[in-house]
Design a protein around this motif. Structure first.
Motif, PDB file in Angstrom:
ATOM      1  N   HIS A 199     -10.727 -18.791 -18.902  1.00 44.92           N
ATOM      2  CA  HIS A 199     -10.841 -17.803 -17.832  1.00 44.92           C
ATOM      3  C   HIS A 199     -12.015 -18.054 -16.882  1.00 44.92           C
ATOM      4  CE1 HIS A 199      -7.701 -15.503 -19.774  1.00 44.92           C
ATOM      5  NE2 HIS A 199      -8.388 -15.524 -20.913  1.00 44.92           N
ATOM      6  N   ILE A 200     -12.682 -19.182 -17.029  1.00 42.01           N
ATOM      7  CA  ILE A 200     -13.767 -19.515 -16.091  1.00 42.01           C
ATOM      8  C   ILE A 200     -13.147 -19.892 -14.750  1.00 42.01           C
ATOM      9  CG2 ILE A 200     -15.672 -21.093 -15.604  1.00 42.01           C
ATOM     10  CD1 ILE A 200     -15.977 -21.488 -18.609  1.00 42.01           C
ATOM     11  N   HIS A 201     -13.597 -19.253 -13.686  1.00 40.23           N
ATOM     12  CA  HIS A 201     -13.022 -19.579 -12.375  1.00 40.23           C
ATOM     13  C   HIS A 201     -13.998 -19.233 -11.249  1.00 40.23           C
ATOM     14  CE1 HIS A 201     -12.098 -15.293 -12.993  1.00 40.23           C
ATOM     15  NE2 HIS A 201     -12.126 -15.175 -11.678  1.00 40.23           N
ATOM     16  N   GLY A 202     -13.843 -19.924 -10.137  1.00 34.31           N
ATOM     17  CA  GLY A 202     -14.561 -19.612  -8.913  1.00 34.31           C
ATOM     18  C   GLY A 202     -15.889 -20.303  -8.712  1.00 34.31           C
ATOM     19  N   TRP A 203     -16.476 -20.837  -9.774  1.00 32.93           N
ATOM     20  CA  TRP A 203     -17.815 -21.400  -9.635  1.00 32.93           C
ATOM     21  C   TRP A 203     -17.815 -22.806  -9.045  1.00 32.93           C
ATOM     22  CZ3 TRP A 203     -20.892 -17.567  -9.908  1.00 32.93           C
ATOM     23  CH2 TRP A 203     -20.641 -16.511 -10.784  1.00 32.93           C
ATOM     24  N   GLU A 204     -16.660 -23.469  -9.029  1.00 35.05           N
ATOM     25  CA  GLU A 204     -16.593 -24.832  -8.513  1.00 35.05           C
ATOM     26  C   GLU A 204     -16.326 -24.880  -7.017  1.00 35.05           C
ATOM     27  OE1 GLU A 204     -12.401 -23.601  -8.941  1.00 35.05           O
ATOM     28  OE2 GLU A 204     -14.271 -23.261 -10.044  1.00 35.05           O
ATOM     29  N   ILE A 205     -16.070 -23.718  -6.400  1.00 40.32           N
ATOM     30  CA  ILE A 205     -15.702 -23.689  -4.981  1.00 40.32           C
ATOM     31  C   ILE A 205     -16.929 -23.674  -4.077  1.00 40.32           C
ATOM     32  CG2 ILE A 205     -14.474 -22.373  -3.204  1.00 40.32           C
ATOM     33  CD1 ILE A 205     -12.630 -21.342  -5.429  1.00 40.32           C
ATOM     34  N   LYS A 206     -17.887 -22.842  -4.408  1.00 37.86           N
ATOM     35  CA  LYS A 206     -19.121 -22.750  -3.617  1.00 37.86           C
ATOM     36  C   LYS A 206     -20.322 -22.797  -4.565  1.00 37.86           C
ATOM     37  CE  LYS A 206     -17.544 -21.717   0.636  1.00 37.86           C
ATOM     38  NZ  LYS A 206     -18.006 -22.260   1.934  1.00 37.86           N
ATOM     39  N   PRO A 207     -21.435 -23.395  -4.127  1.00 38.19           N
ATOM     40  CA  PRO A 207     -22.624 -23.428  -4.994  1.00 38.19           C
ATOM     41  C   PRO A 207     -23.311 -22.067  -5.052  1.00 38.19           C
ATOM     42  CG  PRO A 207     -23.138 -24.400  -2.871  1.00 38.19           C
ATOM     43  CD  PRO A 207     -21.662 -24.134  -2.864  1.00 38.19           C
ATOM     44  N   VAL A 208     -24.042 -21.840  -6.105  1.00 38.45           N
ATOM     45  CA  VAL A 208     -24.877 -20.648  -6.248  1.00 38.45           C
ATOM     46  C   VAL A 208     -26.230 -20.953  -5.602  1.00 38.45           C
ATOM     47  CG1 VAL A 208     -26.128 -19.225  -7.915  1.00 38.45           C
ATOM     48  CG2 VAL A 208     -23.746 -19.821  -8.346  1.00 38.45           C
ATOM     49  N   ARG A 209     -26.779 -19.959  -4.903  1.00 37.45           N
ATOM     50  CA  ARG A 209     -28.057 -20.155  -4.205  1.00 37.45           C
ATOM     51  C   ARG A 209     -29.159 -19.385  -4.942  1.00 37.45           C
ATOM     52  NH1 ARG A 209     -29.160 -21.971   0.791  1.00 37.45           N
ATOM     53  NH2 ARG A 209     -26.942 -21.887   1.331  1.00 37.45           N
ATOM     54  N   PHE A 210     -30.285 -20.076  -5.180  1.00 39.03           N
ATOM     55  CA  PHE A 210     -31.446 -19.474  -5.837  1.00 39.03           C
ATOM     56  C   PHE A 210     -32.604 -19.398  -4.845  1.00 39.03           C
ATOM     57  CE2 PHE A 210     -29.059 -21.883  -9.022  1.00 39.03           C
ATOM     58  CZ  PHE A 210     -28.874 -20.937 -10.025  1.00 39.03           C
ATOM     59  N   ARG A 211     -33.347 -18.299  -4.887  1.00 41.55           N
ATOM     60  CA  ARG A 211     -34.502 -18.150  -3.995  1.00 41.55           C
ATOM     61  C   ARG A 211     -35.658 -17.486  -4.734  1.00 41.55           C
ATOM     62  NH1 ARG A 211     -30.462 -16.470  -0.069  1.00 41.55           N
ATOM     63  NH2 ARG A 211     -30.364 -17.900   1.699  1.00 41.55           N
ATOM     64  N   LEU A 212     -36.880 -17.821  -4.293  1.00 37.92           N
ATOM     65  CA  LEU A 212     -38.059 -17.085  -4.745  1.00 37.92           C
ATOM     66  C   LEU A 212     -39.052 -16.988  -3.601  1.00 37.92           C
ATOM     67  CD1 LEU A 212     -40.967 -18.723  -5.408  1.00 37.92           C
ATOM     68  CD2 LEU A 212     -39.612 -19.708  -7.218  1.00 37.92           C
ATOM     69  N   THR A 213     -39.792 -15.881  -3.564  1.00 40.25           N
ATOM     70  CA  THR A 213     -40.876 -15.687  -2.607  1.00 40.25           C
ATOM     71  C   THR A 213     -42.047 -15.063  -3.353  1.00 40.25           C
ATOM     72  OG1 THR A 213     -40.081 -13.482  -1.968  1.00 40.25           O
ATOM     73  CG2 THR A 213     -39.324 -15.356  -0.641  1.00 40.25           C
ATOM     74  N   SER A 214     -43.247 -15.348  -2.889  1.00 42.79           N
ATOM     75  CA  SER A 214     -44.441 -14.782  -3.515  1.00 42.79           C
ATOM     76  C   SER A 214     -45.184 -13.922  -2.505  1.00 42.79           C
ATOM     77  CB  SER A 214     -45.360 -15.891  -4.038  1.00 42.79           C
ATOM     78  OG  SER A 214     -45.928 -16.612  -2.956  1.00 42.79           O
ATOM     79  N   GLN A 218     -45.551 -17.960  -0.342  1.00 42.94           N
ATOM     80  CA  GLN A 218     -44.861 -19.155  -0.833  1.00 42.94           C
ATOM     81  C   GLN A 218     -43.360 -18.879  -0.963  1.00 42.94           C
ATOM     82  OE1 GLN A 218     -46.997 -21.398  -4.065  1.00 42.94           O
ATOM     83  NE2 GLN A 218     -48.254 -19.550  -4.116  1.00 42.94           N
ATOM     84  N   ARG A 219     -42.568 -19.929  -0.724  1.00 43.97           N
ATOM     85  CA  ARG A 219     -41.111 -19.796  -0.810  1.00 43.97           C
ATOM     86  C   ARG A 219     -40.519 -20.987  -1.554  1.00 43.97           C
ATOM     87  NH1 ARG A 219     -39.018 -15.923   2.529  1.00 43.97           N
ATOM     88  NH2 ARG A 219     -40.490 -14.996   4.000  1.00 43.97           N
ATOM     89  N   ASP A 239     -40.882 -23.704  -7.591  1.00 40.56           N
ATOM     90  CA  ASP A 239     -42.250 -23.667  -8.101  1.00 40.56           C
ATOM     91  C   ASP A 239     -43.115 -22.782  -7.210  1.00 40.56           C
ATOM     92  OD1 ASP A 239     -41.535 -25.559 -10.025  1.00 40.56           O
ATOM     93  OD2 ASP A 239     -42.165 -27.249  -8.769  1.00 40.56           O
ATOM     94  N   PHE A 240     -44.187 -22.264  -7.768  1.00 44.00           N
ATOM     95  CA  PHE A 240     -45.200 -21.582  -6.968  1.00 44.00           C
ATOM     96  C   PHE A 240     -46.567 -21.892  -7.569  1.00 44.00           C
ATOM     97  CE2 PHE A 240     -43.786 -18.589 -10.185  1.00 44.00           C
ATOM     98  CZ  PHE A 240     -44.951 -18.004 -10.651  1.00 44.00           C
ATOM     99  N   VAL A 241     -47.591 -21.853  -6.725  1.00 41.58           N
ATOM    100  CA  VAL A 241     -48.942 -22.239  -7.124  1.00 41.58           C
ATOM    101  C   VAL A 241     -49.848 -21.011  -7.115  1.00 41.58           C
ATOM    102  CG1 VAL A 241     -50.937 -23.681  -6.568  1.00 41.58           C
ATOM    103  CG2 VAL A 241     -48.622 -24.546  -6.169  1.00 41.58           C
ATOM    104  N   VAL A 242     -50.633 -20.869  -8.167  1.00 43.22           N
ATOM    105  CA  VAL A 242     -51.609 -19.780  -8.267  1.00 43.22           C
ATOM    106  C   VAL A 242     -53.001 -20.380  -8.124  1.00 43.22           C
ATOM    107  CG1 VAL A 242     -52.577 -17.969  -9.725  1.00 43.22           C
ATOM    108  CG2 VAL A 242     -50.116 -18.423  -9.760  1.00 43.22           C
TER     109      VAL A 242
END
Length: 284
Positions: A199-214, A218-219, A239-242
């Motif tokens: 029943h796995i479906h739909g994940w091969e059509i478009k990529p998943v986007r990941f984001r982070l901001t501080s 930083q982005r 990654d982010f730098v402290v």
């Protein structure tokens, strides 16, 4: 003119020849100085050499140098248990290397036992997930592979979005943030773990986007197709730098796949966020 003078006493045999020095002859204070230059696993190994090294390995100044610079903040503000500060530093290090839940059990913090680096994880209970309360799309299920009692399980949905936020006082350094996800349901069959990917479906059509901001501007951003059914996979967000270990830093992160031309489904999300100090990760 000046002169340098040194003296030493050497134990001798009855015949007059000097005995060879042994490890037991090393003063405990000198052994402690040697141990302070080593990593925690090496300290524990040398502690088994003899009584001198065993006694020296418990010195507070050795283990305080291995603790993160913010260990008092972790104990007093995060874990809210100031009694831990009364422990010997070696005992405190060992205590913090175990998973320590906080925020009503929705987050955990621990130290990497080899490096003393700070690690954090956040369960799906502490994240904002689109449609999480609609049983047509999402349910919560238990799993042996989770740090937490339940994980978020996606049956199917059109608009897929997960958002999270963390405010923390990090020790100085570089950190990496990951989402931990699994496609499909795993189960045991004849003693072996198998995955039903029907029943796995739909994940091969478009990529998943990941984001982070501080909070200091930083982005980070990445994208990929979800894959590897039946296995929990760490997907790197960025990654982010402290630089200032005395300041609170706010980190916001997200994972989205909002193309409404197709549904996405049959996925487990420990949607557990993992933050690791960079020095603990093997470079590719």
């Amino acid at each position: 003119m000046g002169a340098n003078i040194s003296t030493s006493v050497v134990q001798r045999k009855e015949g007059g020849s000097p005995l060879r020095p042994k490890l037991d002859d090393i003063p405990e204070s000198c052994a402690a100085l040697v141990l302070a230059m080593l990593d925690p696993p090496e300290i524990c190994k040398l502690a088994r050499v003899n009584r001198t090294f065993h006694a020296a390995s418990s010195a507070d100044f050795i283990w305080e140098s291995k603790l993160p610079s913010n260990f008092k903040f972790i104990v007093e503000k995060v874990l809210k248990d100031a009694t831990l500060l009364s422990l010997q530093k070696k005992q405190l290090y060992a205590r913090l290397c175990r998973p320590n839940p906080f925020d009503a059990g929705t987050k955990e913090i621990w130290l990497d036992k080899n490096t003393g680096g700070v690690c954090l994880s956040i369960s799906s209970e502490a994240l904002t997930i689109t449609g999480i309360d609609d049983r047509r799309y999402w349910t919560r299920i238990s799993t042996e592979k989770s740090r937490y009692p339940t994980v978020a399980y996606l049956q199917q949905i059109w608009w897929f979005e997960v958002d999270g936020e963390l405010e923390f006082r990090f020790p100085a350094g570089t950190y990496s943030l990951f989402f931990r996800l699994q496609l499909g349901k795993s189960s045991k069959k004849l003693g072996r773990r198998v995955c039903n990917s029907e029943h796995i479906h739909g994940w091969e059509i478009k990529p998943v986007r990941f984001r982070l901001t501080s909070s200091d501007g930083q982005r980070g951003e990445s994208q990929c197709y979800l894959d590897n059914p039946g296995n929990w996979v760490l997907y790197k967000v960025g990654d982010f730098v402290v630089e200032n270990p005395n300041a609170l830093m706010n980190i916001r992160f997200s994972l989205t796949q909002i193309d409404c031309t197709h549904t996405k489904g049959d996925s487990r999300f420990l949607v557990s966020i993992f933050l690791y100090h960079k020095k603990m990760l093997k470079e590719a």
